[in-house]
Design an enzyme around this catalytic site. Structure first.
Site, PDB file in Angstrom:
ATOM      1  N   HIS A  14       0.831  -1.204   0.000  1.00 17.79           N
ATOM      2  CA  HIS A  14       0.000   0.000   0.000  1.00 17.79           C
ATOM      3  C   HIS A  14       0.867   1.257   0.000  1.00 17.79           C
ATOM      4  O   HIS A  14       0.535   2.255  -0.662  1.00 17.79           O
ATOM      5  CB  HIS A  14      -0.914  -0.022   1.231  1.00 17.79           C
ATOM      6  CG  HIS A  14      -1.707   1.217   1.422  1.00 17.79           C
ATOM      7  ND1 HIS A  14      -1.509   2.065   2.497  1.00 17.79           N
ATOM      8  CD2 HIS A  14      -2.684   1.779   0.681  1.00 17.79           C
ATOM      9  CE1 HIS A  14      -2.347   3.077   2.412  1.00 17.79           C
ATOM     10  NE2 HIS A  14      -3.064   2.934   1.320  1.00 17.79           N
TER      11      HIS A  14
ATOM     12  N   GLU B 197       1.982   1.863  -3.446  1.00 16.00           N
ATOM     13  CA  GLU B 197       0.870   2.421  -4.232  1.00 16.00           C
ATOM     14  C   GLU B 197       0.852   3.940  -4.130  1.00 16.00           C
ATOM     15  O   GLU B 197       0.690   4.647  -5.132  1.00 16.00           O
ATOM     16  CB  GLU B 197      -0.443   1.831  -3.740  1.00 16.00           C
ATOM     17  CG  GLU B 197      -1.680   2.414  -4.417  1.00 16.00           C
ATOM     18  CD  GLU B 197      -2.860   2.499  -3.470  1.00 16.00           C
ATOM     19  OE1 GLU B 197      -3.450   3.601  -3.361  1.00 16.00           O
ATOM     20  OE2 GLU B 197      -3.193   1.484  -2.843  1.00 16.00           O
ATOM     21  N   HIS B 198       1.022   4.466  -2.912  1.00 16.42           N
ATOM     22  CA  HIS B 198       1.096   5.923  -2.740  1.00 16.42           C
ATOM     23  C   HIS B 198       2.312   6.495  -3.463  1.00 16.42           C
ATOM     24  O   HIS B 198       2.219   7.546  -4.116  1.00 16.42           O
ATOM     25  CB  HIS B 198       1.192   6.252  -1.248  1.00 16.42           C
ATOM     26  CG  HIS B 198      -0.116   6.259  -0.532  1.00 16.42           C
ATOM     27  ND1 HIS B 198      -0.609   7.374   0.130  1.00 16.42           N
ATOM     28  CD2 HIS B 198      -1.049   5.302  -0.354  1.00 16.42           C
ATOM     29  CE1 HIS B 198      -1.775   7.088   0.674  1.00 16.42           C
ATOM     30  NE2 HIS B 198      -2.072   5.826   0.401  1.00 16.42           N
TER      31      HIS B 198
ATOM     32  N   GLU C  62      -3.334   7.890   7.821  1.00 13.12           N
ATOM     33  CA  GLU C  62      -4.479   7.211   7.211  1.00 13.12           C
ATOM     34  C   GLU C  62      -4.932   6.062   8.089  1.00 13.12           C
ATOM     35  O   GLU C  62      -6.138   5.852   8.293  1.00 13.12           O
ATOM     36  CB  GLU C  62      -4.104   6.696   5.824  1.00 13.12           C
ATOM     37  CG  GLU C  62      -5.220   5.967   5.110  1.00 13.12           C
ATOM     38  CD  GLU C  62      -4.803   5.456   3.742  1.00 13.12           C
ATOM     39  OE1 GLU C  62      -5.574   4.660   3.170  1.00 13.12           O
ATOM     40  OE2 GLU C  62      -3.724   5.830   3.248  1.00 13.12           O
TER      41      GLU C  62
END
Length: 459
Positions: free
Chosen positions: A84, A87-88, A164
Site C-alpha cells: 500500500h 501504491e502511494h 491514514e
C-alpha cells in the site's frame, strides 16, 4: 471479506472493498444458460503482459486500468503495509512526469484517477475521454518502468499512510474489530495481516524497501492491462505495443505463501468502545475461493448467500428483522475472489432493547437450520433468477467490468472461467447448496466478533 485501501487526492482515504464482493456474482446477462458475461477481447504482448479489452461504445469514454499480481499478502515478513505504501509512492513521479503531475494532468484533461491495494493485487486506474487514452497509457507505462524515489518524497508519505491508519482504523471501532477478527480467522496466513499494515512496522518502512518491492514485482509480465469502454482490441493493440510492449520483461518470483493450519476451536473477539452507538455481531468462517475450491463449492455458496441475504424476502431478513424483530439488519456475505482461501460471514445488528446474547442465539439458530434442514429447490431457483436479473445491468458500467475482470485474472481465474459464470450459476442445484452450507457453516472453527458500547455490560 476482502479489503482494499485506495489512494485518493486527499491522500487520506482508504476504502473497504465490500463493493468488490459483487465482482463476479452480479455480472451476467439475464439469459443464464448462455456462456458470456462481458464478451472481452484479449491478447498478450511479447513481454508477457496480458491485455484485456471490454468494448462498450455507448459513450466516448474509457476506463484504463493496470493491475499488478502482487498485494499485501506477498509482502516480506516484517514489512506489512509496503504494498500500500508503494501504491502511494507511485504518484511521486518520474523524470518525465514529476511528483503530483500525473493526477494533475488527468484532471486537466477532464478525467479522474486513483489506485487501490488488496491482499492479492494492486491496481491503478483512470477514467478519461476516449481521445485521452493514449495520454494515460503513456504516463502509466512510464511509471511502471521509471519510478524515481528520494528520501524527500518517501518519508513524508510514510507519515501520510500512518495518519491514514489512525483515521481509517484506529478511530473507527467497526474497522478495529474487523481487523482483529481477520487476524483471528487467519492466524498464520498473511491474510491475517491488515492491508494497510501494523503500526509498529509501518513506522519502520524505508525507501530501500519500497524500491526493492517495486523492482521485484512491478514488471509488465506481472501486470494486466484492462481497458473498458469505447475502444476495440484492434484499436488498442498498437498503443499497448508502443507504450507497454517496449518495457523489458523481468524475472518475477512465484507467489509463495504459508498455509493456514487446521484449527478446530471456535474463537471470540469482543471490543467495547465509548464511540459505539450501534452494537453488532459477526461470525466468520474460512471458505473456498474460485482458485482454491477442491470440492467445487464456490458457485453454490454464492447462491446460498443470495438465499440467505438477497433482499427483504431473504431468510435472515425475513426471520430476524420482520418476524422475530430481534434485529434491524441481518446478512450473510461471501466473495470467492481470492488467491488463497476466501471467507464467508454472517452478522446482524440488534433492534432497540434486544440483548446481544438473544440476537446471537437467534442468528445461530438460523444458521443451524440451514445446515440441518437445507434450502429448497424453489429458494434456489428464485435466488438464481434474481441474481441473473439484477446482473443484467452490470455491463452498462465502464468501471465495473474492468474491476471484475482485473480482480479475476489477478486471483487466478481465466477469462473463460469468468465468461462461464452464467452457465455455472444456472447449473447449481439445491443439493449442491446444502452440501456447501454443511461444509462451511457446519464447522465450529468460526470466529465470532462482538462490537459493543461501554455501557450495557450485562449484554
Amino acid at each position: 471479506m476482502p479489503a482494499v485501501f485506495s489512494r485518493c487526492r486527499a491522500r487520506l482515504t482508504g476504502a473497504a472493498v465490500g463493493a468488490f464482493a459483487l465482482l463476479l456474482v452480479g455480472t451476467a446477462p439475464a439469459s443464464a444458460v448462455e456462456k458470456g458475461v462481458f464478451y472481452p477481447e484479449s491478447f498478450t504482448l511479447s513481454n508477457g503482459m496480458q491485455v484485456v479489452v471490454i468494448p462498450n461504445h455507448r459513450v466516448p469514454v474509457v476506463t484504463h486500468m493496470v493491475w499488478y499480481k502482487v498485494g499485501a499478502a506477498d509482502e516480506p515478513r516484517g514489512q506489512s503495509g509496503i504494498a500500500h505504501f508503494l501504491e502511494h509512492l507511485m504518484f511521486k513521479g518520474t523524470d518525465a512526469v514529476p511528483a503530483g503531475a500525473f493526477s494533475r494532468t488527468v484532471a486537466k484533461n477532464g478525467g479522474r484517477d486513483n489506485a487501490f491495494t488488496s491482499w492479492d493485487y494492486t491496481a491503478y486506474y483512470q477514467n478519461v475521454a476516449r481521445d485521452r487514452l493514449e495520454l494515460v497509457m503513456r504516463m502509466e507505462a512510464d511509471r511502471m518502468a521509471n519510478l524515481k524515489l528520494t528520501d524527500a518524497v518517501v518519508y513524508p508519505e510514510r507519515d501520510v499512510i500512518i495518519e491514514e491508519r489512525r483515521q481509517r482504523i484506529e478511530n473507527e471501532p467497526a474497522d478495529r474489530i474487523g481487523e482483529q477478527i481477520q487476524a483471528t480467522v487467519f492466524v498464520h496466513h498473511p491474510y491475517g495481516t491488515p492491508v494497510i499494515g501494523w503500526p509498529q512496522e509501518m513506522s519502520r518502512l524505508t525507501r530501500e524497501q519500497a524500491e526493492a518491492f517495486y523492482k521485484t514485482w512491478y514488471a509488465p509480465n506481472n501486470a494486466v492491462l484492462v481497458v473498458s469502454g469505447d475502444v476495440s482490441a484492434e484499436e488498442l493493440k498498437p498503443l499497448a505495443e508502443r507504450y507497454y510492449g517496449v518495457i523489458p520483461a523481468r524475472a518475477v518470483p512465484e507467489r509463495t505463501r504459508v498455509g493456514e493450519p487446521p484449527i478446530a476451536a471456535a474463537r471470540r473477539v469482543e471490543l467495547r468502545d465509548a464511540e459505539v452507538r450501534q452494537p453488532s455481531i459477526r461470525r466468520i468462517w474460512t471458505a473456498p475461493s474460485y482458485r482454491v475450491d477442491p470440492d467445487k463449492q464456490a458457485y453454490a455458496l454464492q447462491v446460498l448467500s443470495e438465499v440467505m441475504s438477497g433482499g427483504p424476502t431473504s431468510r435472515l431478513y425475513r426471520n430476524l428483522v420482520v418476524e422475530q424483530k430481534v434485529a434491524t439488519s441481518a446478512w450473510l456475505g461471501y466473495s470467492p475472489s481470492a488467491w488463497d482461501l476466501a471467507t464467508l460471514g454472517a452478522g446482524a445488528t440488534p433492534a432497540t432493547g434486544v440483548p446481544m446474547d438473544k440476537l446471537e442465539a437467534a442468528l445461530a439458530e438460523e444458521l443451524r437450520k440451514v445446515v440441518q434442514s437445507g434450502v429448497t429447490e424453489e429458494e434456489v431457483a428464485t435466488a438464481k433468477k434474481r441474481m441473473l436479473a439484477e446482473a443484467a445491468y452490470a455491463r452498462d458500467s465502464l468501471t465495473g467490468p474492468a474491476q471484475a475482470l482485473g480482480a479475476a485474472v489477478t486471483t487466478g481465474q481465466s477469462i473463460d472461467e469468468v465468461e462461464e459464470w452464467p452457465v455455472r450459476i444456472d447449473a447449481v442445484t439445491a443439493e449442491q447448496v446444502n452440501a456447501a452450507a454443511r461444509a462451511v457453516l457446519g464447522r465450529e472453527n468460526h470466529v465470532t466478533g462482538l462490537l459493543l458500547p461501554l455501557k450495557d455490560k450485562e449484554s
